[in-house]
Design a protein around this motif. Sequence first.
Motif, PDB file in Angstrom:
ATOM      1  N   LYS A   1      14.589 -23.795  36.050  1.00 19.02           N
ATOM      2  CA  LYS A   1      14.631 -25.141  35.474  1.00 19.02           C
ATOM      3  C   LYS A   1      13.506 -25.342  34.468  1.00 19.02           C
TER       4      LYS A   1
ATOM      5  N   LEU B   1      15.454 -25.501  30.993  1.00 17.59           N
ATOM      6  CA  LEU B   1      15.615 -26.899  30.569  1.00 17.59           C
ATOM      7  C   LEU B   1      14.502 -27.345  29.632  1.00 17.59           C
TER       8      LEU B   1
ATOM      9  N   CYS C   1      19.495 -32.568  30.850  1.00 14.95           N
ATOM     10  CA  CYS C   1      20.718 -31.849  31.206  1.00 14.95           C
ATOM     11  C   CYS C   1      21.237 -31.101  29.971  1.00 14.95           C
ATOM     12  N   TRP C   2      22.265 -30.300  30.190  1.00 11.09           N
ATOM     13  CA  TRP C   2      22.900 -29.584  29.091  1.00 11.09           C
ATOM     14  C   TRP C   2      24.036 -30.430  28.532  1.00 11.09           C
TER      15      TRP C   2
ATOM     16  N   GLU D   1      29.282 -27.674  30.045  1.00  6.93           N
ATOM     17  CA  GLU D   1      29.221 -26.571  31.008  1.00  6.93           C
ATOM     18  C   GLU D   1      29.065 -25.214  30.326  1.00  6.93           C
TER      19      GLU D   1
ATOM     20  N   CYS E   1      25.536 -24.658  29.262  1.00  4.01           N
ATOM     21  CA  CYS E   1      24.745 -24.400  30.463  1.00  4.01           C
ATOM     22  C   CYS E   1      24.888 -22.946  30.903  1.00  4.01           C
TER      23      CYS E   1
END
Length: 86
Positions: A30, A34, A39-40, A43, A46
């Motif tokens: 993380k 990140l 958040c990304w 999906e 990510c």
Amino acid sequence: CRKLGVTQSMGAVGSSADNALAESFNATMKREVLQDAACWSDELTCRRQVFRWLVRYNTKRRHSWCRYTPPVAFETGYTATLRPAA
């Protein structure tokens, strides 16, 4: 644990289910992936970023536990020096 009626964790120290190890790995991922983002965007992004990080983590990133070499290089060198079992 039985006396207190507490359900014991299923993991043992040093096993793949060791919670401390998993938490440490997740925290590192993380922090490095990140990098202060919440958040990304989706999906697929990510998955790509995590995969890119995992490849770097295992092949290029130097780890103190393996003499500051990447894990792949350490394992290759270590297994090459093992003697066969009797």
